[in-house]
Design an enzyme around this catalytic site. Structure first.
Site, PDB file in Angstrom:
ATOM      1  N   HIS A 214       0.909  -1.042   0.218  1.00 34.89           N
ATOM      2  CA  HIS A 214      -0.230  -0.095   0.437  1.00 34.89           C
ATOM      3  C   HIS A 214       0.972   1.152   0.106  1.00 34.89           C
ATOM      4  CE1 HIS A 214      -3.358   2.593   0.132  1.00 34.89           C
ATOM      5  NE2 HIS A 214      -2.851   2.864   0.637  1.00 34.89           N
ATOM      6  N   TYR A 218       1.622   5.002  -2.076  1.00 34.03           N
ATOM      7  CA  TYR A 218       1.973   6.939  -2.332  1.00 34.03           C
ATOM      8  C   TYR A 218       3.439   7.205  -2.369  1.00 34.03           C
ATOM      9  CZ  TYR A 218      -2.480   6.379   0.037  1.00 34.03           C
ATOM     10  OH  TYR A 218      -3.877   6.135   0.756  1.00 34.03           O
ATOM     11  N   HIS A 365     -10.129   0.168 -11.160  1.00 34.44           N
ATOM     12  CA  HIS A 365      -9.357   0.842  -9.834  1.00 34.44           C
ATOM     13  C   HIS A 365      -7.880   1.465  -9.699  1.00 34.44           C
ATOM     14  CE1 HIS A 365      -8.644   3.317  -6.057  1.00 34.44           C
ATOM     15  NE2 HIS A 365      -7.097   1.890  -5.369  1.00 34.44           N
ATOM     16  N   PHE A 366      -6.793   0.244 -10.108  1.00 34.82           N
ATOM     17  CA  PHE A 366      -5.627   0.640 -10.286  1.00 34.82           C
ATOM     18  C   PHE A 366      -5.590   1.692 -11.770  1.00 34.82           C
ATOM     19  CE2 PHE A 366      -4.620  -3.487 -10.380  1.00 34.82           C
ATOM     20  CZ  PHE A 366      -4.443  -3.952 -11.162  1.00 34.82           C
ATOM     21  N   HIS A 367      -6.001   1.129 -12.887  1.00 33.10           N
ATOM     22  CA  HIS A 367      -5.741   2.162 -14.058  1.00 33.10           C
ATOM     23  C   HIS A 367      -6.115   3.319 -13.915  1.00 33.10           C
ATOM     24  CE1 HIS A 367      -4.115  -1.783 -15.810  1.00 33.10           C
ATOM     25  NE2 HIS A 367      -3.919  -1.393 -16.162  1.00 33.10           N
ATOM     26  N   ARG A 428     -10.792 -10.746 -11.764  1.00 36.81           N
ATOM     27  CA  ARG A 428      -9.682 -10.136 -12.344  1.00 36.81           C
ATOM     28  C   ARG A 428      -8.593 -10.866 -12.699  1.00 36.81           C
ATOM     29  NH1 ARG A 428      -5.680  -7.562  -7.483  1.00 36.81           N
ATOM     30  NH2 ARG A 428      -4.388  -7.529  -9.118  1.00 36.81           N
ATOM     31  N   ARG A 429      -7.549 -10.780 -13.632  1.00 39.99           N
ATOM     32  CA  ARG A 429      -6.527 -11.837 -13.866  1.00 39.99           C
ATOM     33  C   ARG A 429      -7.363 -13.351 -15.050  1.00 39.99           C
ATOM     34  NH1 ARG A 429      -2.388 -10.755  -8.309  1.00 39.99           N
ATOM     35  NH2 ARG A 429      -1.933  -8.743 -10.083  1.00 39.99           N
TER      36      ARG A 429
HETATM   37 FE1  HAS Z   1      -6.030   2.225  -4.481  1.00 44.63          FE
HETATM   38  C1  HAS Z   1      -5.834  -1.807  -4.434  1.00 44.63           C
HETATM   39  C2  HAS Z   1      -7.893   1.679  -1.059  1.00 44.63           C
HETATM   40  C3  HAS Z   1      -5.398   5.028  -3.764  1.00 44.63           C
HETATM   41  C4  HAS Z   1      -3.537   1.716  -6.768  1.00 44.63           C
HETATM   42  N1  HAS Z   1      -4.813   0.434  -5.469  1.00 44.63           N
HETATM   43  C5  HAS Z   1      -5.153  -1.012  -5.304  1.00 44.63           C
HETATM   44  C6  HAS Z   1      -4.636  -1.847  -5.855  1.00 44.63           C
HETATM   45  C7  HAS Z   1      -3.367  -0.748  -6.430  1.00 44.63           C
HETATM   46  C8  HAS Z   1      -3.434   0.243  -6.349  1.00 44.63           C
HETATM   47  C9  HAS Z   1      -2.528  -0.942  -7.759  1.00 44.63           C
HETATM   48  O1  HAS Z   1      -8.968  -0.025   0.322  1.00 44.63           O
HETATM   49  C10 HAS Z   1      -4.896  -2.901  -6.511  1.00 44.63           C
HETATM   50  C11 HAS Z   1      -3.249  -3.865  -5.212  1.00 44.63           C
HETATM   51  C12 HAS Z   1      -2.863  -5.623  -6.483  1.00 44.63           C
HETATM   52  O2  HAS Z   1      -3.225  -5.676  -6.700  1.00 44.63           O
HETATM   53  O3  HAS Z   1      -4.079  -6.026  -5.712  1.00 44.63           O
HETATM   54  N2  HAS Z   1      -6.177   3.221  -2.950  1.00 44.63           N
HETATM   55  C13 HAS Z   1      -7.385   2.898  -2.617  1.00 44.63           C
HETATM   56  C14 HAS Z   1      -7.259   4.627  -0.836  1.00 44.63           C
HETATM   57  C15 HAS Z   1      -6.800   4.679  -2.311  1.00 44.63           C
HETATM   58  C16 HAS Z   1      -6.359   4.604  -2.921  1.00 44.63           C
HETATM   59  C17 HAS Z   1      -8.765   4.450   0.120  1.00 44.63           C
HETATM   60  N3  HAS Z   1      -4.390   2.952  -5.075  1.00 44.63           N
HETATM   61  C18 HAS Z   1      -5.118   4.781  -4.485  1.00 44.63           C
HETATM   62  C19 HAS Z   1      -3.453   5.073  -5.560  1.00 44.63           C
HETATM   63  C20 HAS Z   1      -3.239   4.456  -5.967  1.00 44.63           C
HETATM   64  C21 HAS Z   1      -3.899   3.195  -5.845  1.00 44.63           C
HETATM   65  C22 HAS Z   1      -3.060   6.587  -5.209  1.00 44.63           C
HETATM   66  C23 HAS Z   1      -1.876   4.345  -7.219  1.00 44.63           C
HETATM   67  C24 HAS Z   1      -1.306   5.185  -7.496  1.00 44.63           C
HETATM   68  N4  HAS Z   1      -7.007   0.587  -3.169  1.00 44.63           N
HETATM   69  C25 HAS Z   1      -7.320   0.695  -1.928  1.00 44.63           C
HETATM   70  C26 HAS Z   1      -7.823  -0.919  -2.017  1.00 44.63           C
HETATM   71  C27 HAS Z   1      -7.607  -1.273  -2.517  1.00 44.63           C
HETATM   72  C28 HAS Z   1      -6.842  -0.646  -3.587  1.00 44.63           C
HETATM   73  C29 HAS Z   1      -8.211  -1.303  -0.894  1.00 44.63           C
HETATM   74  C30 HAS Z   1      -7.916  -3.163  -2.438  1.00 44.63           C
HETATM   75  C31 HAS Z   1      -8.896  -3.983  -3.360  1.00 44.63           C
HETATM   76  C32 HAS Z   1      -8.970  -5.354  -3.046  1.00 44.63           C
HETATM   77  O4  HAS Z   1      -9.927  -5.410  -2.645  1.00 44.63           O
HETATM   78  O5  HAS Z   1      -8.132  -5.761  -3.362  1.00 44.63           O
HETATM   79  C33 HAS Z   1      -6.693   6.680  -1.152  1.00 44.63           C
HETATM   80  O6  HAS Z   1      -5.464   7.097  -1.375  1.00 44.63           O
HETATM   81  C34 HAS Z   1      -7.231   7.168  -2.683  1.00 44.63           C
HETATM   82  C35 HAS Z   1      -7.845   9.151  -2.014  1.00 44.63           C
HETATM   83  C36 HAS Z   1      -8.202  10.131  -3.409  1.00 44.63           C
HETATM   84  C37 HAS Z   1      -9.209  10.780  -3.476  1.00 44.63           C
HETATM   85  C38 HAS Z   1      -9.263  11.424  -4.639  1.00 44.63           C
HETATM   86  C39 HAS Z   1      -9.084  13.434  -4.331  1.00 44.63           C
HETATM   87  C40 HAS Z   1      -9.447  13.523  -5.653  1.00 44.63           C
HETATM   88  C41 HAS Z   1      -8.017  15.237  -6.125  1.00 44.63           C
HETATM   89  C42 HAS Z   1      -8.560  15.088  -7.794  1.00 44.63           C
HETATM   90  C43 HAS Z   1      -9.336  16.886  -7.171  1.00 44.63           C
HETATM   91  C44 HAS Z   1     -10.065  17.022  -9.247  1.00 44.63           C
HETATM   92  C45 HAS Z   1     -10.647  18.070  -8.922  1.00 44.63           C
HETATM   93  C46 HAS Z   1     -10.903  18.416 -10.483  1.00 44.63           C
HETATM   94  C47 HAS Z   1     -11.480  18.609  -8.248  1.00 44.63           C
HETATM   95  C48 HAS Z   1      -9.704  11.292  -2.221  1.00 44.63           C
HETATM   96  C49 HAS Z   1      -6.496  15.232  -5.378  1.00 44.63           C
HETATM   97  C50 HAS Z   1      -9.538  18.946 -11.083  1.00 44.63           C
HETATM   98  C51 HAS Z   1     -10.416  20.048 -12.147  1.00 44.63           C
HETATM   99  C52 HAS Z   1      -9.642  21.023 -13.132  1.00 44.63           C
HETATM  100  C53 HAS Z   1     -10.319  21.100 -13.718  1.00 44.63           C
HETATM  101  C54 HAS Z   1      -7.942  20.234 -13.208  1.00 44.63           C
HETATM  102 CU    CU Z   2      -4.111  -0.031  -0.336  1.00 45.77          CU
END
Ligand code: HAS
Ligand code: CU
Length: 535
Positions: A214, A218, A365-367, A428-429
């Site tokens: 995890h 980050y 999700h991760f893409h 998946r996979r």
């Molecule tokens: Fe995730 C699984 C939970 C963020 C990558 N994640 C994965 C896997 C990957 C991955 C690779 O809780 C698969 C692992 C595997 O192979 O089994 N993930 C989260 C949570 C967050 C999160 C809570 N993940 C990421 C990020 C990744 C990433 C970042 C890669 C870089 N993830 C999980 C969980 C799993 C998981 C479970 C396991 C699932 C399972 O069952 O296998 C948080 O960090 C997300 C927080 C983000 C936000 C968004 C803030 C928004 C922003 C943009 C605002 C833009 C605006 C528009 C308003 C709250 C900063 C702008 C406007 C303009 C005009 C420009």
């Molecule tokens: Cu994670």
């Protein structure tokens, strides 16, 4: 070219090359899942390709890009790289390790996927190669810290430059995370793959893996945030809304990135529900700094639009430089992250996870997160870095302009389909979505995803072409200056610069989150599993 930039540029070159190879594999996999018959299509080719794609994208592309970016920032913000020789040595370890691991994958000897879960067993050289890549990155981290310390001795009273503040946070997260990986790989996987021990405990290995896995995400995200906070407002023509909030965000990631790994193990037996719930709570805490980032960066962009004369509620958005490749990449990366973050919160919700775990939703999700938010930030970052370090103008500017939009479009097709297919139960996979003889609810979606993959591949070709052509044959110009965003209120020295203190607190939080469950796992009677090789 300046020696520091040669070091940085070499890292970036490896990143771009790994990205190019891995992109072609991604296309192959999407076509296979959608059941296109092409020469040599087979299950074993599919799993070989998925492993190579995951390792090259998630570990090689990201790590080399981050190292290259770090060196540029050290040179720019600190005026030095202390220990450039060591930097080259780290590069050598990382490249030799990456190539060694990649060769065993491509020879079909390590089809263990990038999570390398036992009891699937890879060739020992795969684990050793991956270790060398990590050790190489440790050397990089040490060079970065040495450069910072040398700067600090000369400037005891200044706040840490914000780009370096963010990179130091990423490096600390990386060191804390890779402790878990080191225990797994050195203590379990390597001795087992060499045949020194006969069996392995998959549950314990997975627990160490997610201690690393995890915070790994980050380690990718923080350098992207560094570009968002310190470069984007400048390129957009505005100011950073708050320097202080940036520092708070980076420190929060140091504190909270690691002890959340059980959100990948909700369905694993042997870990009690209470500990899983504790990691859920901590996961929701680490969402907070990303929400703060959403606020701060959007506010900075609004400042940019208003500085260009926008008066209405939303018309500042139209004043932003949407045809500038760096800006477009990051802005689209941010838009994607609205969905990626939302999906992450669903994954992290203890009960809802059972709906999506091990389905195609996770690929979706991760893409969006890694494959769009982070990858687009790094591609955009390449467009910003290259002319500045090479003194060459970007070649094929129209390709660089259209490339981010193509990527966004391709990933929208790809990820939305797989999110939906996951909710409809597609695992998946899998090598094919027509697993059953009847037409099933997944095939149509996988065709849309394959169309997305074709668009993504075209976009990847544009990126690699622009990067390579600029490096080799870009028109020589006077290198544009590196300019970082000016905050609305000047940076000040504060407790948020005290990384020694925050690292100590982080260690306490990690022990609180992991010590008891791991002692518990170790105290079980364990029989272990013999190795398993699918082909
Ligand atoms: Fe995730 C699984 C939970 C963020 C990558 N994640 C994965 C896997 C990957 C991955 C690779 O809780 C698969 C692992 C595997 O192979 O089994 N993930 C989260 C949570 C967050 C999160 C809570 N993940 C990421 C990020 C990744 C990433 C970042 C890669 C870089 N993830 C999980 C969980 C799993 C998981 C479970 C396991 C699932 C399972 O069952 O296998 C948080 O960090 C997300 C927080 C983000 C936000 C968004 C803030 C928004 C922003 C943009 C605002 C833009 C605006 C528009 C308003 C709250 C900063 C702008 C406007 C303009 C005009 C420009
Ligand atoms: Cu994670």
């Amino acid at each position: 070219m300046n020696g520091s930039y040669r070091l940085a540029g070499t890292h970036l070159g490896v990143a771009v090359a790994a990205f190019g190879v891995a992109s072609a594999m991604g296309l192959l996999q999407a076509l296979s899942m959608a059941d296109f018959q092409f020469p040599y299509r087979s299950e074993s080719l599919y799993y070989t390709s998925v492993t190579a794609h995951g390792v090259l994208m998630a570990l090689v592309f990201t790590t080399f890009f981050i190292m290259g970016l770090g060196y540029v920032l050290a040179q720019q913000s600190l005026g030095r790289i202390t220990g450039r020789g060591a930097g080259w040595f780290g590069f050598l370890l990382a490249i030799v390790g990456s190539i060694a691991a990649a060769v065993t994958i491509l020879r079909g000897q390590s089809p263990v996927l990038y999570t390398s879960y036992p009891p699937l067993q890879a060739h020992p050289v795969f684990y050793i190669g991956a270790t060398l890549l990590i050790v190489g990155s440790w050397v990089w981290g040490a060079v970065m810290i040495a450069s910072y310390r040398s700067w600090r001795r000369e400037h005891p009273d200044l706040p840490i430059p914000l780009p370096i503040h963010g990179m130091l946070a990423a490096i600390i997260v990386w060191y804390l995370a890779t402790i878990g990986l080191a225990i797994e790989v050195l203590g379990m996987l390597i001795p087992w793959s060499l045949g020194w021990v006969k069996t392995i405990d998959p549950l314990l290995a997975r627990t160490y893996f997610w201690w690393f896995g995890h915070p790994l995400v980050y380690f990718w995200l923080l350098p992207a945030y560094v570009l968002w906070y310190t470069v984007l407002p400048q390129v957009a023509g505005g100011r950073l809304f708050s320097d202080r909030l940036g520092r708070v965000v980076f420190v929060m990631f140091v504190l909270l990135s690691v002890p959340v790994g059980f959100h990948h193990q909700f369905t694993d037996p042997g870990i009690s529900a209470g500990w899983k719930l504790a990691h859920t709570m901590l996961t929701f805490s680490v969402v907070y700094p990303s929400l703060v980032t959403a606020f701060t960066i959007v506010a900075s962009l609004e400042v940019a639009g208003r500085m260009k004369g926008a008066k209405g509620l939303f018309n500042w958005i139209g004043k932003l430089p949407w045809s500038e490749p760096f800006f477009a990449s990051i802005a689209l990366a941010m838009i994607a992250f609205i969905f990626g973050g939302f999906g992450g919160a669903i994954n992290a919700a203890y009960a809802m996870n059972s709906m999506v775990h091990n389905t195609a939703w996770i690929m979706g999700h991760f893409h969006v997160t890694l494959g769009t938010t982070v990858a687009m930030s790094f591609m955009g970052g390449t467009y910003w870095l290259l002319p500045r370090i090479s003194g060459r103008q970007l070649r094929f500017m129209p390709l660089a302009r259209i490339q981010p939009y193509l990527w966004f479009l391709g990933m929208a097709l790809f990820s939305v389909s797989y999110h939906i297919a996951g909710l409809r139960g597609l695992p998946r996979r899998v090598y094919s979505t027509t697993l059953t003889p009847d037409s099933n609810p997944w095939h149509g979606l996988s065709l849309v995803a394959a169309a997305g993959a074709v668009v993504l591949f075209v976009s990847a070709l544009c990126y690699v072409t622009v990067a390579a052509a600029t490096w080799l044959a870009g028109r020589k110009i006077e290198a544009p200056e590196f300019r970082f965003a000016t905050p609305l209120r000047p940076a000040m020295v504060s407790v948020w610069d005290r990384f020694g203190l925050w690292t100590a607190v982080a260690v306490v939080v990690i022990l609180a989150g992991y010590a008891y469950p791991i002692i518990h796992l170790l105290s079980h009677q364990r029989y272990g599993s013999p190795p398993f090789r699918p082909f």
